[in-house]
Scaffold this motif. Structure first.
Motif, PDB file in Angstrom:
ATOM      1  N   GLU A   1       0.823  -1.208   0.000  1.00 21.01           N
ATOM      2  CA  GLU A   1       0.000   0.000   0.000  1.00 21.01           C
ATOM      3  C   GLU A   1       0.864   1.268   0.000  1.00 21.01           C
ATOM      4  O   GLU A   1       0.533   2.250  -0.655  1.00 21.01           O
ATOM      5  N   TYR A   2       1.981   1.223   0.701  1.00 20.30           N
ATOM      6  CA  TYR A   2       2.854   2.402   0.754  1.00 20.30           C
ATOM      7  C   TYR A   2       3.358   2.761  -0.641  1.00 20.30           C
ATOM      8  O   TYR A   2       3.320   3.922  -1.044  1.00 20.30           O
ATOM      9  N   PHE A   3       3.833   1.770  -1.380  1.00 22.06           N
ATOM     10  CA  PHE A   3       4.302   2.040  -2.740  1.00 22.06           C
ATOM     11  C   PHE A   3       3.176   2.624  -3.583  1.00 22.06           C
ATOM     12  O   PHE A   3       3.363   3.612  -4.298  1.00 22.06           O
TER      13      PHE A   3
ATOM     14  N   ASN B   1      -0.135  17.819 -12.471  1.00 18.83           N
ATOM     15  CA  ASN B   1      -0.708  19.041 -11.894  1.00 18.83           C
ATOM     16  C   ASN B   1      -2.093  18.831 -11.285  1.00 18.83           C
ATOM     17  O   ASN B   1      -3.002  19.639 -11.463  1.00 18.83           O
ATOM     18  N   LYS B   2      -2.209  17.749 -10.543  1.00 22.88           N
ATOM     19  CA  LYS B   2      -3.404  17.485  -9.738  1.00 22.88           C
ATOM     20  C   LYS B   2      -2.948  17.370  -8.280  1.00 22.88           C
ATOM     21  O   LYS B   2      -2.965  16.287  -7.689  1.00 22.88           O
ATOM     22  N   PRO B   3      -2.505  18.507  -7.705  1.00 28.21           N
ATOM     23  CA  PRO B   3      -1.903  18.442  -6.378  1.00 28.21           C
ATOM     24  C   PRO B   3      -2.855  18.027  -5.266  1.00 28.21           C
ATOM     25  O   PRO B   3      -2.430  17.403  -4.292  1.00 28.21           O
ATOM     26  N   LYS B   4      -4.141  18.337  -5.391  1.00 27.18           N
ATOM     27  CA  LYS B   4      -5.071  17.950  -4.324  1.00 27.18           C
ATOM     28  C   LYS B   4      -5.165  16.428  -4.208  1.00 27.18           C
ATOM     29  O   LYS B   4      -5.193  15.883  -3.100  1.00 27.18           O
ATOM     30  N   GLN B   5      -5.185  15.737  -5.350  1.00 20.45           N
ATOM     31  CA  GLN B   5      -5.201  14.274  -5.334  1.00 20.45           C
ATOM     32  C   GLN B   5      -3.868  13.747  -4.801  1.00 20.45           C
ATOM     33  O   GLN B   5      -3.833  12.749  -4.073  1.00 20.45           O
ATOM     34  N   ALA B   6      -2.775  14.418  -5.161  1.00 17.49           N
ATOM     35  CA  ALA B   6      -1.452  14.023  -4.657  1.00 17.49           C
ATOM     36  C   ALA B   6      -1.409  14.165  -3.140  1.00 17.49           C
ATOM     37  O   ALA B   6      -0.939  13.265  -2.433  1.00 17.49           O
ATOM     38  N   ILE B   7      -1.921  15.281  -2.642  1.00 20.37           N
ATOM     39  CA  ILE B   7      -1.937  15.527  -1.199  1.00 20.37           C
ATOM     40  C   ILE B   7      -2.754  14.451  -0.492  1.00 20.37           C
ATOM     41  O   ILE B   7      -2.323  13.892   0.520  1.00 20.37           O
ATOM     42  N   ALA B   8      -3.923  14.126  -1.035  1.00 22.39           N
ATOM     43  CA  ALA B   8      -4.785  13.113  -0.407  1.00 22.39           C
ATOM     44  C   ALA B   8      -4.075  11.765  -0.308  1.00 22.39           C
ATOM     45  O   ALA B   8      -4.092  11.114   0.746  1.00 22.39           O
ATOM     46  N   ALA B   9      -3.434  11.343  -1.395  1.00 23.34           N
ATOM     47  CA  ALA B   9      -2.733  10.050  -1.390  1.00 23.34           C
ATOM     48  C   ALA B   9      -1.578  10.061  -0.391  1.00 23.34           C
ATOM     49  O   ALA B   9      -1.382   9.102   0.366  1.00 23.34           O
ATOM     50  N   LEU B  10      -0.835  11.144  -0.373  1.00 23.98           N
ATOM     51  CA  LEU B  10       0.338  11.218   0.508  1.00 23.98           C
ATOM     52  C   LEU B  10      -0.060  11.397   1.973  1.00 23.98           C
ATOM     53  O   LEU B  10       0.612  10.870   2.867  1.00 23.98           O
TER      54      LEU B  10
ATOM     55  N   GLU C   1      -2.698  10.079   3.244  1.00 27.25           N
ATOM     56  CA  GLU C   1      -3.104   8.720   3.622  1.00 27.25           C
ATOM     57  C   GLU C   1      -1.874   7.865   3.918  1.00 27.25           C
ATOM     58  O   GLU C   1      -1.841   7.133   4.909  1.00 27.25           O
ATOM     59  N   ALA C   2      -0.867   7.966   3.072  1.00 28.71           N
ATOM     60  CA  ALA C   2       0.374   7.207   3.303  1.00 28.71           C
ATOM     61  C   ALA C   2       1.024   7.643   4.607  1.00 28.71           C
ATOM     62  O   ALA C   2       1.502   6.806   5.384  1.00 28.71           O
ATOM     63  N   ASN C   3       1.023   8.935   4.869  1.00 31.79           N
ATOM     64  CA  ASN C   3       1.671   9.470   6.060  1.00 31.79           C
ATOM     65  C   ASN C   3       0.982   8.998   7.337  1.00 31.79           C
ATOM     66  O   ASN C   3       1.644   8.716   8.334  1.00 31.79           O
ATOM     67  N   SER C   4      -0.342   8.910   7.306  1.00 32.34           N
ATOM     68  CA  SER C   4      -1.050   8.512   8.526  1.00 32.34           C
ATOM     69  C   SER C   4      -1.171   6.995   8.664  1.00 32.34           C
ATOM     70  O   SER C   4      -1.417   6.499   9.758  1.00 32.34           O
TER      71      SER C   4
ATOM     72  N   THR D   1       3.817   3.679  10.094  1.00 31.87           N
ATOM     73  CA  THR D   1       4.597   4.172  11.234  1.00 31.87           C
ATOM     74  C   THR D   1       6.095   4.031  11.013  1.00 31.87           C
ATOM     75  O   THR D   1       6.869   4.559  11.794  1.00 31.87           O
ATOM     76  N   ASP D   2       6.507   3.335   9.975  1.00 33.91           N
ATOM     77  CA  ASP D   2       7.939   3.211   9.681  1.00 33.91           C
ATOM     78  C   ASP D   2       8.529   4.606   9.532  1.00 33.91           C
ATOM     79  O   ASP D   2       8.079   5.404   8.701  1.00 33.91           O
ATOM     80  N   ILE D   3       9.520   4.914  10.335  1.00 34.50           N
ATOM     81  CA  ILE D   3      10.042   6.287  10.429  1.00 34.50           C
ATOM     82  C   ILE D   3      10.683   6.767   9.129  1.00 34.50           C
ATOM     83  O   ILE D   3      10.536   7.924   8.733  1.00 34.50           O
ATOM     84  N   LYS D   4      11.383   5.885   8.433  1.00 32.02           N
ATOM     85  CA  LYS D   4      12.010   6.262   7.164  1.00 32.02           C
ATOM     86  C   LYS D   4      10.937   6.582   6.118  1.00 32.02           C
ATOM     87  O   LYS D   4      11.007   7.605   5.429  1.00 32.02           O
ATOM     88  N   LYS D   5       9.913   5.721   6.026  1.00 30.19           N
ATOM     89  CA  LYS D   5       8.826   5.966   5.076  1.00 30.19           C
ATOM     90  C   LYS D   5       8.096   7.256   5.423  1.00 30.19           C
ATOM     91  O   LYS D   5       7.701   8.017   4.543  1.00 30.19           O
ATOM     92  N   ARG D   6       7.933   7.502   6.708  1.00 27.78           N
ATOM     93  CA  ARG D   6       7.237   8.718   7.141  1.00 27.78           C
ATOM     94  C   ARG D   6       8.021   9.962   6.716  1.00 27.78           C
ATOM     95  O   ARG D   6       7.439  10.921   6.199  1.00 27.78           O
ATOM     96  N   MET D   7       9.337   9.938   6.898  1.00 28.95           N
ATOM     97  CA  MET D   7      10.154  11.086   6.523  1.00 28.95           C
ATOM     98  C   MET D   7      10.094  11.324   5.008  1.00 28.95           C
ATOM     99  O   MET D   7       9.901  12.460   4.556  1.00 28.95           O
ATOM    100  N   ILE D   8      10.236  10.270   4.233  1.00 25.40           N
ATOM    101  CA  ILE D   8      10.185  10.392   2.769  1.00 25.40           C
ATOM    102  C   ILE D   8       8.820  10.919   2.336  1.00 25.40           C
ATOM    103  O   ILE D   8       8.719  11.800   1.477  1.00 25.40           O
ATOM    104  N   THR D   9       7.768  10.408   2.961  1.00 26.91           N
ATOM    105  CA  THR D   9       6.416  10.846   2.624  1.00 26.91           C
ATOM    106  C   THR D   9       6.211  12.316   2.962  1.00 26.91           C
ATOM    107  O   THR D   9       5.569  13.049   2.197  1.00 26.91           O
TER     108      THR D   9
END
Length: 196
Positions: free
Chosen positions: A54-56, A69-78, A80-83, A86-94
């Protein structure tokens, strides 16, 4: 059903369709919107059908939406990934990717806040392998805000780190935008001097 391996290959190949648009503060854009849209449809389909990794899938969707150039959809996906992870490296990259999406949406303060959160994780965990990416994206945000001093300092830091890494592609991309920032800064100094 598209296999995850095939999606990862398509996502990697996407880099050949992406360029840095000099007219838009060197934002990543795509040369082939249709190909990106097809990849988005495949990624969304994989998610709906219980896609593993799911993270990928969320990260790739965030990137793809951003470059078309659909930043709102990008924000929503990211977000979701961020929340969701809990992996700290994935969280930082996200958080770095989320900052970029906010920037594309014109939410520069949110972008800087997201970058600051990523920087806090970077300092606490010593995940320095990503420091140049963080500096680069922070610098681009300051560049868009016309804070050329901060942008220049951060681009120079990113460039130093990338020279040590020896990645010519990253060095070239940082050097290109740093040169533009320096030119604009010199033009501003010239305007100030001619007005005094």
């Amino acid at each position: 059903m598209v296999e995850l391996h095939s999606l990862k290959e398509s996502f990697s190949a996407l880099q050949s369709l992406v360029y840095f648009d000099e007219k838009q503060y060197y934002r990543e854009q795509t040369k082939n919107t249709d190909a990106v849209r097809k990849l988005i449809a495949a990624l969304e389909g994989k998610r709906r059908n219980g896609g593993e990794e799911e993270y990928f899938l969320l990260s790739a969707l965030g990137y793809c939406y951003r470059v078309i150039n659909k930043p709102k959809q990008a924000i929503a996906a990211l977000q979701e990934a961020n929340s969701a992870f809990t992996d700290i490296k994935k969280r930082m990259i996200t958080l770095i990717r989320l900052g970029e999406a906010y920037k594309y949406d014109g939410q520069h303060e949110m972008a800087l806040h997201s970058f600051a959160q990523a920087e806090e994780i970077l300092r606490e965990t010593n995940l320095l392998a990503y420091e140049d990416f963080l500096c680069q994206h922070q610098a681009k945000c300051y560049f868009e805000l016309h804070n050329l001093e901060k942008a220049e300092v951060l681009f120079q830091k990113a460039l130093e780190i990338r020279k040590k890494k020896g990645d010519e592609l990253l060095i070239r991309s940082t050097r290109q935008v740093l040169e533009e920032v320096t030119k604009r800064k010199l033009r501003e100094i010239g305007k100030l001097n001619s007005n005094t």
